[in-house]
Design a protein around this motif. Structure first.
Motif, PDB file in Angstrom:
ATOM      1  N   ASP A 226       0.862  -1.199   0.054  1.00 45.32           N
ATOM      2  CA  ASP A 226       0.032  -0.042  -0.044  1.00 45.32           C
ATOM      3  C   ASP A 226       0.833   1.322   0.097  1.00 45.32           C
ATOM      4  O   ASP A 226       0.508   2.380   0.252  1.00 45.32           O
ATOM      5  N   ALA A 227       2.071   1.190  -0.159  1.00 43.84           N
ATOM      6  CA  ALA A 227       3.092   2.333  -0.314  1.00 43.84           C
ATOM      7  C   ALA A 227       2.666   3.248  -1.464  1.00 43.84           C
ATOM      8  O   ALA A 227       2.051   2.856  -2.597  1.00 43.84           O
ATOM      9  N   PRO A 228       2.965   4.305  -1.421  1.00 43.26           N
ATOM     10  CA  PRO A 228       2.279   5.415  -2.678  1.00 43.26           C
ATOM     11  C   PRO A 228       3.301   5.149  -3.662  1.00 43.26           C
ATOM     12  O   PRO A 228       4.534   5.197  -3.811  1.00 43.26           O
ATOM     13  N   ARG A 229       2.683   4.891  -4.980  1.00 44.33           N
ATOM     14  CA  ARG A 229       3.442   5.087  -6.348  1.00 44.33           C
ATOM     15  C   ARG A 229       3.576   6.349  -6.440  1.00 44.33           C
ATOM     16  O   ARG A 229       2.940   7.603  -5.895  1.00 44.33           O
ATOM     17  N   VAL A 230       4.561   6.901  -7.427  1.00 48.04           N
ATOM     18  CA  VAL A 230       4.812   8.308  -7.710  1.00 48.04           C
ATOM     19  C   VAL A 230       3.656   8.587  -8.557  1.00 48.04           C
ATOM     20  O   VAL A 230       3.235   7.941  -9.348  1.00 48.04           O
ATOM     21  N   THR A 231       3.549   9.964  -8.261  1.00 47.30           N
ATOM     22  CA  THR A 231       2.418  10.416  -8.968  1.00 47.30           C
ATOM     23  C   THR A 231       2.712  10.997 -10.178  1.00 47.30           C
ATOM     24  O   THR A 231       3.667  11.251 -10.478  1.00 47.30           O
ATOM     25  N   ASP A 232       1.610  11.207 -11.165  1.00 51.87           N
ATOM     26  CA  ASP A 232       1.715  11.899 -12.284  1.00 51.87           C
ATOM     27  C   ASP A 232       2.569  13.309 -12.239  1.00 51.87           C
ATOM     28  O   ASP A 232       3.347  13.830 -13.058  1.00 51.87           O
ATOM     29  N   ASP A 233       2.427  14.127 -11.200  1.00 57.96           N
ATOM     30  CA  ASP A 233       2.616  15.369 -10.978  1.00 57.96           C
ATOM     31  C   ASP A 233       4.255  15.212 -10.426  1.00 57.96           C
ATOM     32  O   ASP A 233       5.028  16.091 -10.912  1.00 57.96           O
ATOM     33  N   GLU A 234       4.421  14.229  -9.684  1.00 55.62           N
ATOM     34  CA  GLU A 234       5.925  14.064  -9.176  1.00 55.62           C
ATOM     35  C   GLU A 234       6.781  13.590 -10.290  1.00 55.62           C
ATOM     36  O   GLU A 234       8.135  13.652 -10.510  1.00 55.62           O
ATOM     37  N   LEU A 235       6.450  12.610 -11.324  1.00 55.18           N
ATOM     38  CA  LEU A 235       7.043  12.071 -12.176  1.00 55.18           C
ATOM     39  C   LEU A 235       8.236  12.924 -13.003  1.00 55.18           C
ATOM     40  O   LEU A 235       9.217  12.527 -13.231  1.00 55.18           O
ATOM     41  N   PRO A 236       7.788  13.918 -13.592  1.00 56.87           N
ATOM     42  CA  PRO A 236       8.566  14.820 -14.678  1.00 56.87           C
ATOM     43  C   PRO A 236       9.846  15.195 -13.623  1.00 56.87           C
ATOM     44  O   PRO A 236      10.860  15.105 -14.264  1.00 56.87           O
ATOM     45  N   ASP A 237       9.570  15.764 -12.669  1.00 56.24           N
ATOM     46  CA  ASP A 237      10.878  16.451 -11.671  1.00 56.24           C
ATOM     47  C   ASP A 237      11.763  15.119 -11.282  1.00 56.24           C
ATOM     48  O   ASP A 237      12.796  15.411 -11.441  1.00 56.24           O
ATOM     49  N   LEU A 238      11.130  13.986 -11.051  1.00 56.75           N
ATOM     50  CA  LEU A 238      12.032  13.062 -10.665  1.00 56.75           C
ATOM     51  C   LEU A 238      12.756  12.533 -11.877  1.00 56.75           C
ATOM     52  O   LEU A 238      13.992  12.075 -11.906  1.00 56.75           O
ATOM     53  N   LEU A 239      12.157  12.401 -12.914  1.00 56.23           N
ATOM     54  CA  LEU A 239      12.953  11.944 -14.311  1.00 56.23           C
ATOM     55  C   LEU A 239      14.069  12.988 -14.796  1.00 56.23           C
ATOM     56  O   LEU A 239      15.021  12.627 -15.348  1.00 56.23           O
ATOM     57  N   LYS A 240      13.692  14.340 -14.166  1.00 56.74           N
ATOM     58  CA  LYS A 240      14.971  15.312 -14.529  1.00 56.74           C
ATOM     59  C   LYS A 240      16.313  14.857 -13.664  1.00 56.74           C
ATOM     60  O   LYS A 240      17.371  15.364 -14.229  1.00 56.74           O
ATOM     61  N   GLU A 241      16.135  14.266 -12.823  1.00 58.82           N
ATOM     62  CA  GLU A 241      17.301  13.835 -12.073  1.00 58.82           C
ATOM     63  C   GLU A 241      17.889  12.701 -12.368  1.00 58.82           C
ATOM     64  O   GLU A 241      19.303  12.522 -12.237  1.00 58.82           O
ATOM     65  N   ILE A 242      17.267  12.072 -13.367  1.00 55.08           N
ATOM     66  CA  ILE A 242      18.052  10.906 -13.880  1.00 55.08           C
ATOM     67  C   ILE A 242      17.767  10.991 -15.409  1.00 55.08           C
ATOM     68  O   ILE A 242      17.119   9.973 -16.075  1.00 55.08           O
ATOM     69  N   PRO A 243      18.276  11.832 -16.261  1.00 52.56           N
ATOM     70  CA  PRO A 243      17.970  12.183 -17.505  1.00 52.56           C
ATOM     71  C   PRO A 243      18.033  11.297 -18.574  1.00 52.56           C
ATOM     72  O   PRO A 243      17.374  11.102 -19.588  1.00 52.56           O
ATOM     73  N   ASP A 244      19.095  10.014 -18.196  1.00 52.52           N
ATOM     74  CA  ASP A 244      19.138   9.106 -19.290  1.00 52.52           C
ATOM     75  C   ASP A 244      18.310   7.998 -19.106  1.00 52.52           C
ATOM     76  O   ASP A 244      18.426   6.922 -19.870  1.00 52.52           O
ATOM     77  N   TRP A 245      17.712   7.802 -18.060  1.00 55.42           N
ATOM     78  CA  TRP A 245      16.747   6.816 -17.961  1.00 55.42           C
ATOM     79  C   TRP A 245      15.238   6.913 -18.515  1.00 55.42           C
ATOM     80  O   TRP A 245      14.754   7.972 -18.686  1.00 55.42           O
ATOM     81  N   GLN A 246      14.716   5.963 -19.406  1.00 53.78           N
ATOM     82  CA  GLN A 246      13.517   6.039 -20.015  1.00 53.78           C
ATOM     83  C   GLN A 246      12.455   5.375 -19.320  1.00 53.78           C
ATOM     84  O   GLN A 246      12.542   4.297 -18.842  1.00 53.78           O
ATOM     85  N   PRO A 247      11.204   6.315 -19.067  1.00 52.81           N
ATOM     86  CA  PRO A 247      10.185   5.530 -18.413  1.00 52.81           C
ATOM     87  C   PRO A 247       9.414   4.509 -19.470  1.00 52.81           C
ATOM     88  O   PRO A 247       9.124   4.947 -20.701  1.00 52.81           O
ATOM     89  N   ILE A 248       9.329   3.212 -19.245  1.00 53.38           N
ATOM     90  CA  ILE A 248       8.888   2.157 -20.143  1.00 53.38           C
ATOM     91  C   ILE A 248       7.657   1.635 -19.543  1.00 53.38           C
ATOM     92  O   ILE A 248       7.673   1.447 -18.246  1.00 53.38           O
ATOM     93  N   THR A 249       6.619   1.119 -20.257  1.00 52.32           N
ATOM     94  CA  THR A 249       5.420   0.288 -19.706  1.00 52.32           C
ATOM     95  C   THR A 249       5.656  -1.137 -20.467  1.00 52.32           C
ATOM     96  O   THR A 249       5.687  -1.245 -21.347  1.00 52.32           O
ATOM     97  N   LYS A 250       5.499  -1.949 -19.399  1.00 48.98           N
ATOM     98  CA  LYS A 250       5.560  -3.391 -19.841  1.00 48.98           C
ATOM     99  C   LYS A 250       4.588  -4.477 -18.959  1.00 48.98           C
ATOM    100  O   LYS A 250       4.493  -3.997 -17.703  1.00 48.98           O
TER     101      LYS A 250
END
Lengths: 112, 112
Positions: B15-39
């Protein structure tokens, strides 16, 4: 499988023969736990090995990697918690060479 | 990324919180070489690290595996000749937790 275990991968050229449709069933019988899969139109041999923890998975990964270096033939090894998925194919011919069956049999022998 | 590097993965409940859609862009900026993928409908962080030979790929795999044990958080590591593909996600919540961003930043730090 004994027969495959005694053999060694041979250097593979781009014009080396792929395993034929006639040869495939007999070779697959020697490594019955491996699944033939097709990815990007390339036929490959795939097997998932399950383990009780991460340390065992990592240990098996290292053994398969050592085999790969010894045979100078390198599979895809997918390491996750509790399992290792190994996929053999021959890049240069875009499919399966007898090398891949030898390597699959030797991978099984590492997990005994 | 510095901020993520200082943090440590925390034990993650279902029941831990997922990263929200609002949080996602800022977190991705901190690891710019990583791609969000859906599997399989699960959001994951993915990056391919390239190496000059198999020994270097294996060495990096071992480092990522050691990080995984240290953080008690385990990615999928796909080892092939010349490259290692690392995928982080949180199984228990079926998506991305802040842990995954911390782990991604720490994975980058292993490759310097």
């Amino acid at each position: 499988m004994e027969d495959l275990l005694k053999q060694k991968c041979v250097a593979c050229r781009a014009d080396a023969p792929r395993v034929t449709d006639d040869e495939l069933p007999d070779l697959l019988k020697e490594i019955p736990d491996w699944q033939p899969i097709t990815k990007d139109s390339v036929l490959m041999l795939n097997k998932v090995f399950k383990f009780e923890d991460y340390a065992q998975s990592l240990d098996f990964t290292k053994k398969v990697a050592a085999l790969a270096e010894e045979e100078d033939h390198h599979p895809a090894i997918l390491l996750e918690w509790g399992k290792v998925e190994v996929t053999w194919w021959t890049h240069k011919i875009g499919g399966l060479h007898k090398n891949d069956f030898i390597a699959a049999a030797k991978t099984d022998a590492l997990n005994t």
